[in-house]
Design a protein around this motif. Structure first.
Motif, mmCIF file in Angstrom:
data_model
loop_
_atom_site.group_PDB
_atom_site.id
_atom_site.type_symbol
_atom_site.label_atom_id
_atom_site.label_comp_id
_atom_site.label_asym_id
_atom_site.label_seq_id
_atom_site.Cartn_x
_atom_site.Cartn_y
_atom_site.Cartn_z
ATOM 1 N N ILE A 1 55.290 -67.928 -35.808
ATOM 2 C CA ILE A 1 56.606 -67.671 -35.201
ATOM 3 C C ILE A 1 57.674 -67.354 -36.237
ATOM 4 C CG2 ILE A 1 56.145 -69.147 -33.203
ATOM 5 C CD1 ILE A 1 57.794 -71.353 -34.614
ATOM 6 N N TYR A 2 57.291 -67.147 -37.491
ATOM 7 C CA TYR A 2 58.275 -67.239 -38.558
ATOM 8 C C TYR A 2 58.933 -65.933 -38.964
ATOM 9 C CZ TYR A 2 56.723 -71.972 -38.563
ATOM 10 O OH TYR A 2 56.442 -73.239 -38.148
ATOM 11 N N LYS A 3 58.277 -64.800 -38.787
ATOM 12 C CA LYS A 3 58.918 -63.559 -39.206
ATOM 13 C C LYS A 3 60.236 -63.344 -38.464
ATOM 14 C CE LYS A 3 57.487 -59.331 -38.136
ATOM 15 N NZ LYS A 3 56.724 -58.071 -38.120
ATOM 16 N N GLN A 4 60.280 -63.730 -37.206
ATOM 17 C CA GLN A 4 61.494 -63.530 -36.416
ATOM 18 C C GLN A 4 62.623 -64.473 -36.819
ATOM 19 O OE1 GLN A 4 60.496 -64.275 -32.263
ATOM 20 N NE2 GLN A 4 59.024 -65.842 -32.885
ATOM 21 N N VAL B 1 58.076 -79.289 -46.638
ATOM 22 C CA VAL B 1 59.235 -79.934 -46.029
ATOM 23 C C VAL B 1 60.529 -79.171 -46.284
ATOM 24 C CG1 VAL B 1 58.329 -82.270 -45.795
ATOM 25 C CG2 VAL B 1 59.268 -81.531 -47.998
ATOM 26 N N ASP B 2 60.546 -78.289 -47.292
ATOM 27 C CA ASP B 2 61.715 -77.419 -47.416
ATOM 28 C C ASP B 2 62.009 -76.732 -46.095
ATOM 29 O OD1 ASP B 2 62.491 -77.805 -50.030
ATOM 30 O OD2 ASP B 2 61.232 -76.212 -50.831
ATOM 31 N N ARG B 3 60.957 -76.374 -45.401
ATOM 32 C CA ARG B 3 61.111 -75.671 -44.130
ATOM 33 C C ARG B 3 61.131 -76.644 -42.953
ATOM 34 N NH1 ARG B 3 58.579 -69.893 -43.161
ATOM 35 N NH2 ARG B 3 60.336 -69.261 -41.858
ATOM 36 N N SER B 4 60.059 -77.420 -42.792
ATOM 37 C CA SER B 4 59.920 -78.235 -41.584
ATOM 38 C C SER B 4 60.965 -79.342 -41.494
ATOM 39 C CB SER B 4 58.509 -78.827 -41.501
ATOM 40 O OG SER B 4 58.203 -79.567 -42.668
ATOM 41 N N ALA B 5 61.311 -79.973 -42.617
ATOM 42 C CA ALA B 5 62.317 -81.037 -42.564
ATOM 43 C C ALA B 5 63.710 -80.462 -42.316
ATOM 44 C CB ALA B 5 62.298 -81.868 -43.838
ATOM 45 N N ALA B 6 63.980 -79.252 -42.800
ATOM 46 C CA ALA B 6 65.254 -78.605 -42.477
ATOM 47 C C ALA B 6 65.329 -78.290 -40.986
ATOM 48 C CB ALA B 6 65.418 -77.330 -43.300
ATOM 49 N N TYR B 7 64.189 -77.952 -40.388
ATOM 50 C CA TYR B 7 64.166 -77.680 -38.955
ATOM 51 C C TYR B 7 64.362 -78.967 -38.143
ATOM 52 C CZ TYR B 7 62.311 -72.960 -39.878
ATOM 53 O OH TYR B 7 62.139 -71.662 -40.285
ATOM 54 N N GLY C 1 66.121 -75.523 -51.279
ATOM 55 C CA GLY C 1 64.823 -74.897 -51.058
ATOM 56 C C GLY C 1 64.896 -73.837 -49.982
ATOM 57 N N ALA C 2 64.303 -72.672 -50.265
ATOM 58 C CA ALA C 2 64.239 -71.595 -49.276
ATOM 59 C C ALA C 2 63.237 -71.942 -48.179
ATOM 60 C CB ALA C 2 63.855 -70.287 -49.957
ATOM 61 N N PHE C 3 63.339 -71.233 -47.069
ATOM 62 C CA PHE C 3 62.422 -71.422 -45.940
ATOM 63 C C PHE C 3 61.313 -70.370 -45.928
ATOM 64 C CE2 PHE C 3 66.385 -72.924 -43.376
ATOM 65 C CZ PHE C 3 66.445 -74.073 -44.129
ATOM 66 N N SER C 4 61.685 -69.109 -46.056
ATOM 67 C CA SER C 4 60.747 -68.015 -45.816
ATOM 68 C C SER C 4 59.605 -68.019 -46.824
ATOM 69 C CB SER C 4 61.469 -66.671 -45.855
ATOM 70 O OG SER C 4 62.313 -66.520 -44.738
ATOM 71 N N GLY C 5 58.434 -67.642 -46.343
ATOM 72 C CA GLY C 5 57.234 -67.583 -47.158
ATOM 73 C C GLY C 5 56.475 -68.875 -47.231
ATOM 74 N N LYS C 6 56.967 -69.936 -46.568
ATOM 75 C CA LYS C 6 56.339 -71.253 -46.654
ATOM 76 C C LYS C 6 55.775 -71.668 -45.304
ATOM 77 C CE LYS C 6 59.573 -72.621 -50.280
ATOM 78 N NZ LYS C 6 60.689 -73.495 -50.670
ATOM 79 N N ASP C 7 54.544 -72.193 -45.334
ATOM 80 C CA ASP C 7 53.973 -72.742 -44.107
ATOM 81 C C ASP C 7 54.695 -74.048 -43.761
ATOM 82 O OD1 ASP C 7 52.234 -75.298 -44.694
ATOM 83 O OD2 ASP C 7 51.888 -73.939 -46.379
ATOM 84 N N PHE D 1 68.814 -80.693 -45.320
ATOM 85 C CA PHE D 1 69.988 -80.969 -44.490
ATOM 86 C C PHE D 1 69.916 -80.217 -43.162
ATOM 87 C CE2 PHE D 1 71.515 -81.760 -48.780
ATOM 88 C CZ PHE D 1 72.302 -82.890 -48.629
ATOM 89 N N GLY D 2 70.427 -80.865 -42.132
ATOM 90 C CA GLY D 2 70.636 -80.223 -40.839
ATOM 91 C C GLY D 2 72.062 -80.440 -40.386
ATOM 92 N N TYR D 3 72.554 -79.525 -39.538
ATOM 93 C CA TYR D 3 73.968 -79.578 -39.156
ATOM 94 C C TYR D 3 74.127 -79.022 -37.742
ATOM 95 C CZ TYR D 3 79.020 -78.537 -39.331
ATOM 96 O OH TYR D 3 80.367 -78.467 -39.084
ATOM 97 N N ALA D 4 75.122 -79.521 -37.070
ATOM 98 C CA ALA D 4 75.531 -78.962 -35.775
ATOM 99 C C ALA D 4 77.016 -79.195 -35.585
ATOM 100 C CB ALA D 4 74.752 -79.597 -34.630
ATOM 101 N N SER D 5 77.654 -78.265 -34.888
ATOM 102 C CA SER D 5 79.095 -78.340 -34.602
ATOM 103 C C SER D 5 79.331 -77.780 -33.211
ATOM 104 C CB SER D 5 79.878 -77.520 -35.628
ATOM 105 O OG SER D 5 81.215 -77.332 -35.205
#
Length: 407
Positions: A371-374, A291-297, A281-287, A135-139
């Motif tokens: 770029i992910y640690k930050q 898609v847990d990470r990239s699709a959420a982005y 799905g968590a983001f951190s620790g995943k390249d 999921f992605g969101y903006a307000s």
């Protein structure tokens, strides 16, 4: 959508044990991507008193071969990255010290059965690394197009960390949590009803039920109230606002010494503070092939551009994937009754503007970089890092969206 209500979001600092784990995991992602932009990484971290443990699956040129043999010098680089991360956070305590904690590295090769479904081949595109929903969101509640409750919660702790590291608040220690409750009227935040800040502190900076040093606690409380006043708009802080500053009293034992930390336990803090759904799905620790990470982005990127284009005041987007399959199974857009155009038209337009395969997402956003640690503290969204917006925070799709959806 209710017009008038109370809503709360929380944040945790970079020194919270779960966030220590997230930052360590992402430091490993960054290390391996710096060696091989196509590296596969799924790194989990456990932190507790004087101990850090890594586990997970990896693959990459110059990192580890399929038999589990490390490239020369890489294990030492892994440990150095972990210790440097903890040092940057600020842990030099007897219960958790960057120089002296025990370290275990249990990373091993990625399953060949996963690799065969994910890797691109002559007759197939790169597939999703797992099934799932994102999921992605903006307000338009804040300039960063984020929910106000979460935005302010993050910024309180981020400011405190800056002051701690600069030495202007020497009584602060790394572990902290915040929570902001706002009253909404006509879907707009109009008043902060309650603000909670619990921060680890130097010895003596507490006062509770007559115990402790009242003068030192008064100094800490005055400082925290000053940060809150700087972060929140003045019109939201009223005579009705209730402040809870270290409400349990003494908070000297914190971080991994006070509570074990694990990668991926703060997913609502990482995303939208509960204002939008989370796929789990968590983001951190995943390249970024995960898609847990990239699709959420990419869903955040699309939702933000939709709001920035004036097509809605609020937007939620869902994508779904099957393991080994490149194209998403579904695209769902919800404008929460605030849109100027039919959701179905946006759903039809999105795939024409951005290819939503794992490789297409990574290419569009330029994700194969260290770029992910930050990202791993103070939220993955609504932020800049090192002066630049994360690529999924850009609003460079606005004009294309307007053109594609023009009547």
């Amino acid at each position: 959508m209710r017009n008038s209500f109370l809503f709360t979001s929380e944040s945790v600092s970079e020194g919270h044990p779960d966030k220590v784990a997230d930052q360590i995991s992402d430091s490993i992602v960054d290390l391996f991507l710096s060696k091989d932009p196509e590296a596969r990484v799924a790194c989990e971290t456990l932190t507790t008193t004087q101990l850090v443990v890594l586990a997970g699956e990896i693959r990459g040129n110059g990192i580890m071969d399929e038999d589990g043999n490390w490239a020369p010098g890489v294990p030492e680089e892994v440990e150095a990255a972990v210790r440097a991360t903890v040092r940057e956070i600020g842990y030099e305590q007897s219960g958790f010290h960057w120089q002296t904690f025990r370290f275990e590295n249990n990373l091993h090769p990625q399953s060949a059965h996963i690799a065969q479904g994910v890797d691109a081949g002559e007759n197939k595109d790169e597939g999703a690394g797992d099934q799932g929903i994102m999921f992605g969101y903006a307000s338009d509640e804040t300039p960063d197009l984020m929910p106000a409750t979460l935005d302010y919660s993050h910024k309180i702790l981020e400011r405190m960390a800056i002051d701690r590291k600069a030495g202007t608040a020497p009584f602060l220690e790394p572990d902290a949590k915040s929570q902001v409750t706002l009253r909404y009227a006509n879907e707009r935040p109009v008043e902060a009803t309650a603000i909670v800040v619990s921060t680890q502190h130097a010895p003596g900076y507490f006062f509770h039920n007559g115990e402790g040093d009242e003068a030192k606690y008064t100094e800490l409380r005055k400082y925290v109230l000053g940060v809150i006043a700087d972060v929140l708009p003045a019109e939201l802080l009223t005579a009705n606002t209730v402040y809870h500053i270290n409400p349990t009293g003494c908070f000297e034992i914190g971080g991994p010494d006070g509570d074990a930390g694990l990668t991926g336990r703060k997913i609502i803090v990482d995303t939208y503070g509960g204002a939008a759904p989370h796929g789990g799905g968590a983001f951190s620790g995943k390249d970024p092939t995960k898609v847990d990470r990239s699709a959420a982005y990419i869903t955040r990127y699309l939702a933000k551009n939709i709001v920035a284009a004036g097509l809605a005041r609020r937007c939620t987007i869902q994508l779904s994937y099957a393991i080994g399959v490149a194209e998403p199974l579904s695209i769902y857009v919800d404008l929460h009754g605030t849109g100027t155009i039919e959701e179905s038209r946006i759903e039809a337009a999105i795939p024409q503007l951005v290819r939503l395969t794992p490789k297409g997402i990574r290419t569009h956003l330029g994700l194969n970089k260290p770029i992910y640690k930050q990202t791993a503290a103070y939220g993955h969204f609504g932020r800049t890092a090192d002066g630049d917006a994360f690529p999924w925070e850009r609003t460079d799709l606005v004009e294309q969206l307007k053109s594609a959806l023009a009547a």
